[in-house]
Design a protein around this motif. Structure first.
Motif, mmCIF file in Angstrom:
data_model
loop_
_atom_site.group_PDB
_atom_site.id
_atom_site.type_symbol
_atom_site.label_atom_id
_atom_site.label_comp_id
_atom_site.label_asym_id
_atom_site.label_seq_id
_atom_site.Cartn_x
_atom_site.Cartn_y
_atom_site.Cartn_z
ATOM 1 N N CYS A 291 -6.443 -2.152 -0.891
ATOM 2 C CA CYS A 291 -4.890 -0.872 -0.008
ATOM 3 C C CYS A 291 -5.570 0.885 -0.516
ATOM 4 N N SER A 292 -7.317 0.729 -1.474
ATOM 5 C CA SER A 292 -7.395 1.693 -1.520
ATOM 6 C C SER A 292 -8.688 2.481 -1.088
ATOM 7 N N ARG A 293 -9.053 1.641 0.496
ATOM 8 C CA ARG A 293 -10.344 2.143 0.834
ATOM 9 C C ARG A 293 -9.132 2.204 3.037
ATOM 10 N N VAL A 294 -10.141 3.128 2.975
ATOM 11 C CA VAL A 294 -9.761 3.890 4.259
ATOM 12 C C VAL A 294 -11.464 3.693 5.376
ATOM 13 N N CYS B 70 0.258 -1.019 0.215
ATOM 14 C CA CYS B 70 0.106 0.521 -0.092
ATOM 15 C C CYS B 70 0.823 0.988 -0.341
ATOM 16 N N LYS B 71 0.393 2.443 -0.628
ATOM 17 C CA LYS B 71 1.256 3.839 -0.651
ATOM 18 C C LYS B 71 1.115 4.863 -0.122
ATOM 19 N N GLY B 72 1.492 5.727 0.919
ATOM 20 C CA GLY B 72 0.902 6.245 1.446
ATOM 21 C C GLY B 72 1.194 6.329 2.356
ATOM 22 N N LYS B 73 0.253 7.147 3.605
ATOM 23 C CA LYS B 73 0.167 6.895 5.043
ATOM 24 C C LYS B 73 -1.032 6.020 4.763
ATOM 25 N N ASN B 74 -0.737 4.984 5.469
ATOM 26 C CA ASN B 74 -1.782 3.892 6.661
ATOM 27 C C ASN B 74 -2.398 3.895 7.760
ATOM 28 N N SER B 75 -2.138 4.636 8.516
ATOM 29 C CA SER B 75 -3.301 4.770 9.666
ATOM 30 C C SER B 75 -3.172 6.244 10.222
ATOM 31 N N VAL C 99 -17.770 5.663 12.656
ATOM 32 C CA VAL C 99 -18.568 6.823 13.177
ATOM 33 C C VAL C 99 -19.292 6.410 14.192
ATOM 34 N N ASN C 100 -19.890 7.121 15.026
ATOM 35 C CA ASN C 100 -20.872 7.311 15.673
ATOM 36 C C ASN C 100 -22.371 7.749 15.310
ATOM 37 N N THR C 101 -23.655 7.572 16.370
ATOM 38 C CA THR C 101 -24.349 8.056 15.216
ATOM 39 C C THR C 101 -24.458 9.807 15.726
ATOM 40 N N SER C 102 -23.201 10.555 16.256
ATOM 41 C CA SER C 102 -23.205 11.967 16.446
ATOM 42 C C SER C 102 -21.574 12.507 15.244
ATOM 43 N N GLY C 103 -21.800 11.065 14.512
ATOM 44 C CA GLY C 103 -20.708 10.943 13.458
ATOM 45 C C GLY C 103 -19.346 11.883 13.705
ATOM 46 N N ILE C 104 -18.771 10.877 14.679
ATOM 47 C CA ILE C 104 -17.495 11.042 15.708
ATOM 48 C C ILE C 104 -17.013 9.685 15.772
ATOM 49 N N VAL C 105 -15.644 10.742 15.078
ATOM 50 C CA VAL C 105 -14.948 9.053 14.672
ATOM 51 C C VAL C 105 -14.661 7.478 15.729
ATOM 52 N N THR C 106 -14.715 6.618 15.890
ATOM 53 C CA THR C 106 -14.689 5.313 16.981
ATOM 54 C C THR C 106 -13.802 4.676 16.949
ATOM 55 N N ARG C 107 -12.274 4.223 15.399
ATOM 56 C CA ARG C 107 -11.813 3.495 15.649
ATOM 57 C C ARG C 107 -11.085 4.076 15.074
ATOM 58 N N ALA C 108 -9.455 3.686 14.925
ATOM 59 C CA ALA C 108 -8.514 4.619 14.800
ATOM 60 C C ALA C 108 -8.432 4.240 12.972
ATOM 61 N N PRO C 109 -8.774 4.827 12.100
ATOM 62 C CA PRO C 109 -8.911 4.766 10.947
ATOM 63 C C PRO C 109 -8.098 4.633 9.606
ATOM 64 N N ALA C 110 -7.348 3.380 9.285
ATOM 65 C CA ALA C 110 -6.504 2.156 8.414
ATOM 66 C C ALA C 110 -7.251 1.814 7.167
ATOM 67 N N ILE C 111 -5.788 1.811 6.157
ATOM 68 C CA ILE C 111 -6.243 1.164 5.451
ATOM 69 C C ILE C 111 -6.859 -0.419 5.474
ATOM 70 N N GLY C 112 -7.536 -0.380 4.146
ATOM 71 C CA GLY C 112 -8.201 -1.900 4.575
ATOM 72 C C GLY C 112 -9.792 -1.846 3.956
#
Length: 70
Positions: free
Chosen positions: A50-53, A5-10, A57-70
């Motif tokens: 490799c092309s998806r992150v 995977c290219k670029g930043k991944n998490s 989010v929860n029902t308030s639209g807040i990120v609940t898990r650290a985003p990562a490629i996968g």
């Protein structure tokens, strides 16, 4: 995560951020990926891409898990 995977991944620094802001930042920092906002509890496919992150989010639209490629 794959070394192919290219670029930043998490993005652990986006945990707790607004989902739409996080998705925009991810796509800006890594032009090889598409950020998808997904509501917690939604069923998704499990194949690795490799092309998806996924930005979980929860029902308030807040990120609940650290985003990562996968």
């Amino acid at each position: 995560m794959s070394s192919e995977c290219k670029g930043k991944n998490s993005w652990p620094e986006l945990l707790g951020a607004k989902g739409d802001v996080a998705a925009a930042k991810i796509e800006k920092q890594n032009p090889y990926v598409s950020a998808q906002i997904v509501l917690e509890g939604t069923f998704v496919t499990l194949e690795f891409s490799c092309s998806r992150v996924r930005v979980w989010v929860n029902t308030s639209g807040i990120v609940t898990r650290a985003p990562a490629i996968g």
